[in-house]
Design an enzyme around this catalytic site. Structure first.
Site, PDB file in Angstrom:
ATOM      1  N   ASN A  64      -1.879  54.506 -52.839  1.00 53.31           N
ATOM      2  CA  ASN A  64      -1.283  53.249 -52.424  1.00 53.31           C
ATOM      3  C   ASN A  64      -2.327  52.353 -51.775  1.00 53.31           C
ATOM      4  O   ASN A  64      -3.423  52.800 -51.423  1.00 53.31           O
ATOM      5  CB  ASN A  64      -0.140  53.501 -51.438  1.00 53.31           C
ATOM      6  CG  ASN A  64       1.030  54.219 -52.069  1.00 53.31           C
ATOM      7  OD1 ASN A  64       1.451  53.892 -53.168  1.00 53.31           O
ATOM      8  ND2 ASN A  64       1.562  55.223 -51.365  1.00 53.31           N
ATOM      9  N   CYS A  73       3.059  56.745 -60.480  1.00 55.98           N
ATOM     10  CA  CYS A  73       3.171  55.291 -60.587  1.00 55.98           C
ATOM     11  C   CYS A  73       3.350  54.940 -62.062  1.00 55.98           C
ATOM     12  O   CYS A  73       2.423  55.114 -62.859  1.00 55.98           O
ATOM     13  CB  CYS A  73       1.930  54.609 -60.017  1.00 55.98           C
ATOM     14  SG  CYS A  73       1.979  52.816 -60.108  1.00 55.98           S
ATOM     15  N   GLU A 195       7.681  48.920 -51.773  1.00 54.39           N
ATOM     16  CA  GLU A 195       7.050  50.212 -52.022  1.00 54.39           C
ATOM     17  C   GLU A 195       6.409  50.740 -50.742  1.00 54.39           C
ATOM     18  O   GLU A 195       5.702  50.007 -50.046  1.00 54.39           O
ATOM     19  CB  GLU A 195       5.992  50.093 -53.122  1.00 54.39           C
ATOM     20  CG  GLU A 195       6.554  49.794 -54.495  1.00 54.39           C
ATOM     21  CD  GLU A 195       5.533  50.043 -55.583  1.00 54.39           C
ATOM     22  OE1 GLU A 195       4.985  51.173 -55.632  1.00 54.39           O
ATOM     23  OE2 GLU A 195       5.268  49.124 -56.381  1.00 54.39           O
ATOM     24  N   CYS A 204       7.639  47.817 -60.104  1.00 54.77           N
ATOM     25  CA  CYS A 204       7.500  49.243 -59.803  1.00 54.77           C
ATOM     26  C   CYS A 204       8.086  50.011 -60.979  1.00 54.77           C
ATOM     27  O   CYS A 204       9.299  49.936 -61.227  1.00 54.77           O
ATOM     28  CB  CYS A 204       8.220  49.602 -58.510  1.00 54.77           C
ATOM     29  SG  CYS A 204       8.184  51.373 -58.115  1.00 54.77           S
TER      30      CYS A 204
END
Length: 260
Positions: A64, A73, A195, A204
Site C-alpha cells: 500500500n 490487488c 482502501e 479497487c
C-alpha cells in the site's frame, strides 16, 4: 532505481523491477516513492521479484502507499501483467502471477485483462461509520478484507467524505478493512471505496469483486455478471460457482529513474 508508472481504471501504481531479488524495499522507501508531492506518486507499489511458487516466474510484491503489506490487488495484478508483457518478461495470452493471495491467472483479452480472482468468502454482517452516520455492511474476503455497504441514493454516495478511514469493528476486521459504499442494483452498480493504508482511490479491483458478489446476492442470484462503475471507469465482474473473474483495462504510462 528504475521504475514505471501504471494504472487500472485510475488506481495507480509505482512499478519497481527487482529481477534478481536484490533490493527489498523498506516501508519508508515505499511511502517515499508513492508520495504524490515528494515522490513519484501512487496508490501502491508493485515490486517485480522472482517467484518460488511452482508454475510461476514472477511474484507481485504489492505494498500500500503507506508501505504496509496487502494480500492482493485486483487492479495491480492486471497492471503487473501489462508490465511483464511490455518488458518481454512474460508471454501471453495467459500469465500466472504469484501473489500473497495465491497464484492469479491473468489473461489478455483484446485491450483488456481478465483475472481469475478466486471465490468471494462471505463473513458476518457489520457496520461502517462516517461523520456521525452508521451504515450496515456485509463482510467479504477476496483474499483481503472488505466491508460492502449499500446506500439508498446516488446523492448520498456523492456526498461522502472518504478522506478519513471509516469507522469499523476491529473485532471483525483485526487487520483493517477496505470499505466500499454502493448504489444501484445488479447487473449495474456504482461504488466508491476507502482502501486501508491508502485512502480513497479511483478504483479497487478486489473491492469491485466483493461489491458484485454482494449486489448479485441482493438481486437473488449467487452467480452472474455485474458492471461496476468506479470513479476511474468501469470494471466487469463475472461471479461463477467457484470463482470470480475481474476484467478491465491496464496501462503503463511512464518509465524513468528514481532516487531514494
Amino acid at each position: 532505481m528504475h521504475f514505471a508508472k501504471g494504472h487500472g481504471t485510475g488506481n495507480d501504481f509505482v512499478i519497481v523491477p527487482d529481477l534478481a531479488d536484490e533490493r527489498p524495499l523498506a516501508p519508508a522507501d515505499v511511502a517515499a516513492l508513492c508520495d504524490r508531492r515528494f515522490g513519484i506518486g501512487g496508490d501502491g507499489l508493485l515490486r517485480v521479484a522472482p517467484s518460488s511458487e511452482p508454475g510461476t516466474k514472477w511474484f507481485m510484491d504489492y505494498r500500500n502507499a503507506d508501505g504496509s503489506i496487502a494480500e492482493m490487488c485486483g487492479n495491480g495484478v492486471r497492471v503487473f501483467a501489462r508490465y511483464l508483457l511490455e518488458q518481454g518478461l512474460a508471454d501471453g495470452p495467459e500469465i500466472p502471477v504469484a501473489t500473497r493471495g495465491g497464484v492469479k491467472h491473468v489473461r489478455l483479452e483484446g485491450d483488456q485483462f481478465s483475472v481469475d480472482m478466486g471465490p468471494a468468502t462471505f463473513g458476518p454482517t457489520s457496520q461502517a461509520g462516517l461523520e456521525g452516520f452508521e451504515w450496515p455492511g456485509q463482510a467479504v474476503s477476496m483474499g483481503n478484507p472488505h466491508l460492502v455497504c449499500h446506500l439508498g441514493e446516488t446523492d448520498e454516495l456523492d456526498a461522502l467524505d472518504l478522506h478519513r478511514q471509516p469507522r469499523f469493528d476491529p473485532a471483525v476486521f483485526p487487520d483493517g478493512v477496505n470499505v466500499e459504499f454502493v448504489v444501484g442494483t445488479a447487473p449495474h452498480v456504482r461504488m466508491r471505496v476507502h482502501e486501508r493504508g491508502v485512502g480513497e482511490t479511483f478504483s479497487c479491483g478486489t473491492g469491485a469483486c466483493a461489491v458484485a458478489a454482494v449486489a448479485l446476492r441482493r438481486a437473488g442470484s449467487d452467480t452472474g455478471t455485474c458492471e461496476v462503475d468506479v470513479p476511474g471507469g468501469t470494471l466487469t465482474v463475472t461471479v461463477a460457482d467457484e470463482t470470480i473473474h475481474l476484467a478491465g483495462p491496464a496501462a503503463i504510462v511512464a518509465e524513468g529513474t528514481a532516487r531514494l
